[in-house]
Design an enzyme around this catalytic site. Structure first.
Site, PDB file in Angstrom:
ATOM      1  N   GLU A   1      -0.007   5.974   6.432  1.00  0.00           N
ATOM      2  CA  GLU A   1       1.177   6.889   5.548  1.00  0.00           C
ATOM      3  C   GLU A   1       0.114   7.852   5.028  1.00  0.00           C
ATOM      4  O   GLU A   1      -1.053   7.894   4.930  1.00  0.00           O
ATOM      5  CB  GLU A   1       1.578   5.893   4.333  1.00  0.00           C
ATOM      6  CG  GLU A   1       2.395   6.647   3.379  1.00  0.00           C
ATOM      7  CD  GLU A   1       3.777   6.803   4.013  1.00  0.00           C
ATOM      8  OE1 GLU A   1       3.790   7.988   4.849  1.00  0.00           O
ATOM      9  OE2 GLU A   1       4.946   6.432   3.547  1.00  0.00           O
ATOM     10  N   ASP A   2       0.911   9.105   4.838  1.00  0.00           N
ATOM     11  CA  ASP A   2       0.455  10.311   4.122  1.00  0.00           C
ATOM     12  C   ASP A   2      -0.177  10.031   2.722  1.00  0.00           C
ATOM     13  O   ASP A   2      -1.038  10.277   2.218  1.00  0.00           O
ATOM     14  CB  ASP A   2       1.110  11.460   4.529  1.00  0.00           C
ATOM     15  CG  ASP A   2       2.581  11.233   3.815  1.00  0.00           C
ATOM     16  OD1 ASP A   2       3.011  10.108   3.353  1.00  0.00           O
ATOM     17  OD2 ASP A   2       3.368  12.485   4.097  1.00  0.00           O
TER      18      ASP A   2
ATOM     19  N   ASP B   1       3.576   7.610  -3.541  1.00  0.00           N
ATOM     20  CA  ASP B   1       4.042   8.079  -4.793  1.00  0.00           C
ATOM     21  C   ASP B   1       4.531   7.332  -5.248  1.00  0.00           C
ATOM     22  O   ASP B   1       3.926   6.561  -6.557  1.00  0.00           O
ATOM     23  CB  ASP B   1       4.766   9.620  -4.207  1.00  0.00           C
ATOM     24  CG  ASP B   1       5.273  10.292  -5.214  1.00  0.00           C
ATOM     25  OD1 ASP B   1       4.473  10.605  -6.254  1.00  0.00           O
ATOM     26  OD2 ASP B   1       6.409  10.938  -5.068  1.00  0.00           O
TER      27      ASP B   1
ATOM     28  N   GLY C   1       5.038  12.936   7.963  1.00  0.00           N
ATOM     29  CA  GLY C   1       3.948  13.261   7.174  1.00  0.00           C
ATOM     30  C   GLY C   1       2.607  12.878   7.558  1.00  0.00           C
ATOM     31  O   GLY C   1       1.583  13.536   7.173  1.00  0.00           O
TER      32      GLY C   1
ATOM     33  N   VAL D   1       1.689  18.147  -3.350  1.00  0.00           N
ATOM     34  CA  VAL D   1       0.854  18.720  -2.353  1.00  0.00           C
ATOM     35  C   VAL D   1       1.412  18.996  -1.022  1.00  0.00           C
ATOM     36  O   VAL D   1       2.205  18.141  -0.721  1.00  0.00           O
ATOM     37  CB  VAL D   1      -0.423  17.764  -2.455  1.00  0.00           C
ATOM     38  CG1 VAL D   1      -1.783  17.820  -3.420  1.00  0.00           C
ATOM     39  CG2 VAL D   1      -0.131  16.307  -1.930  1.00  0.00           C
TER      40      VAL D   1
ATOM     41  N   ASP E   1       4.607  18.052   3.785  1.00  0.00           N
ATOM     42  CA  ASP E   1       5.463  19.441   3.723  1.00  0.00           C
ATOM     43  C   ASP E   1       6.122  19.619   2.297  1.00  0.00           C
ATOM     44  O   ASP E   1       6.134  18.754   1.317  1.00  0.00           O
ATOM     45  CB  ASP E   1       6.334  19.131   4.470  1.00  0.00           C
ATOM     46  CG  ASP E   1       7.649  18.009   4.250  1.00  0.00           C
ATOM     47  OD1 ASP E   1       7.427  16.838   3.672  1.00  0.00           O
ATOM     48  OD2 ASP E   1       8.958  18.369   4.247  1.00  0.00           O
TER      49      ASP E   1
HETATM   50  P1  IMP Z   1       7.319   7.346  -2.239  1.00  0.00           P
HETATM   51  O1  IMP Z   1       8.350   6.368  -1.695  1.00  0.00           O
HETATM   52  O2  IMP Z   1       7.866   8.125  -3.535  1.00  0.00           O
HETATM   53  O3  IMP Z   1       5.979   6.393  -2.332  1.00  0.00           O
HETATM   54  O4  IMP Z   1       7.205   8.626  -1.159  1.00  0.00           O
HETATM   55  C1  IMP Z   1       6.449   8.548  -0.241  1.00  0.00           C
HETATM   56  C2  IMP Z   1       6.774   9.820   0.483  1.00  0.00           C
HETATM   57  O5  IMP Z   1       7.166  11.006  -0.277  1.00  0.00           O
HETATM   58  C3  IMP Z   1       5.599  10.390   1.341  1.00  0.00           C
HETATM   59  O6  IMP Z   1       5.462   9.548   2.569  1.00  0.00           O
HETATM   60  C4  IMP Z   1       5.881  11.858   1.461  1.00  0.00           C
HETATM   61  O7  IMP Z   1       6.648  12.227   2.515  1.00  0.00           O
HETATM   62  C5  IMP Z   1       6.580  12.134   0.342  1.00  0.00           C
HETATM   63  N1  IMP Z   1       5.853  12.827  -0.891  1.00  0.00           N
HETATM   64  C6  IMP Z   1       5.425  12.164  -2.142  1.00  0.00           C
HETATM   65  N2  IMP Z   1       4.705  12.854  -2.828  1.00  0.00           N
HETATM   66  C7  IMP Z   1       4.493  13.987  -1.988  1.00  0.00           C
HETATM   67  C8  IMP Z   1       3.782  15.201  -2.080  1.00  0.00           C
HETATM   68  O8  IMP Z   1       3.056  15.394  -3.088  1.00  0.00           O
HETATM   69  N3  IMP Z   1       3.915  16.092  -1.268  1.00  0.00           N
HETATM   70  C9  IMP Z   1       4.565  15.915   0.045  1.00  0.00           C
HETATM   71  N4  IMP Z   1       5.238  14.819   0.157  1.00  0.00           N
HETATM   72  C10 IMP Z   1       5.130  13.902  -0.734  1.00  0.00           C
END
Ligand code: IMP
Length: 180
Positions: free
Chosen positions: A99-100, A103, A44, A153, A159
């Site tokens: 990081e992208d 979340d 991402g 998003v 993606d």
């Molecule tokens: P976390 O572990 O929930 O913080 O997730 C992080 C990863 O989830 C990111 O690096 C993204 O690859 C994916 N992700 C979380 N939210 C989104 C979104 O809105 N669009 C696309 N990918 C997301």
């Protein structure tokens, strides 16, 4: 330019470019005369990473890591697994993980713990996007491009089911796409 899979453009490519330039400037100042190892979290962050590294002046090395916590849907599985490790050791280095999006915070908490155990000189987290309202674990980025609401998003590397990463803007996905 987008089809009905996109509800709206959330952050335009122009706004992204402006903010990435600012972030590059800030990182360059914070690490003046120090080497940086920029770590791209695949897949991402690849677009953001390519732009950000060119906005940093000074000594920069790059490396890539891939961990995954998402399947083919928009909800986290809560599980993180290492898919591809770094190519080089990071002991004694100034590491910035790029990081992208943050979340739930689950992925980066795991990654940060894993990388800290390798004894870098310093470790910071740089993310283009942050969805603070979705956190399951307490986690803060050190460099944050944009805070956004709880909307899924795509684009600029992000993606949905491996699609739409190449869209130049950060866009909100139409709910119909994942609600079927
Ligand atoms: P976390 O572990 O929930 O913080 O997730 C992080 C990863 O989830 C990111 O690096 C993204 O690859 C994916 N992700 C979380 N939210 C989104 C979104 O809105 N669009 C696309 N990918 C997301």
């Amino acid at each position: 330019m987008y089809g009905k899979e996109i509800k709206k453009i959330l952050v335009s490519k122009e706004a992204i470019a402006k903010r990435v330039a600012e972030m590059g400037e800030q990182i360059s100042n914070d690490y003046a005369n120090q080497k940086i190892t920029l770590v791209c979290t695949l897949r991402g962050a690849c677009v953001f990473f390519a732009d950000l590294m060119r906005a940093i002046h000074g000594d920069v090395e790059i490396d890539f890591i891939a961990v995954s916590s998402y399947g083919a849907d928009t909800k986290t599985s809560g599980e993180v697994k290492m898919v591809k490790d770094l190519s080089e050791p990071i002991k004694g280095k100034n590491v910035i993980v790029v990081e992208d999006i943050i979340d739930t915070g689950v992925t980066l908490s795991y990654l940060k713990k894993l990388l800290l155990a390798r004894e870098p000189k310093s470790l910071k987290i740089c993310t283009l996007l942050d969805k603070p309202s979705r956190r399951k674990v307490t986690f803060e980025g050190d460099y944050v491009g944009f805070e956004i609401e709880n909307e899924y998003v795509v684009g600029y590397g992000l993606d949905f089911d491996q699609q739409m990463r190449h869209y130049p803007d950060v866009c909100v996905l139409s709910p119909e796409v994942y609600e079927g």
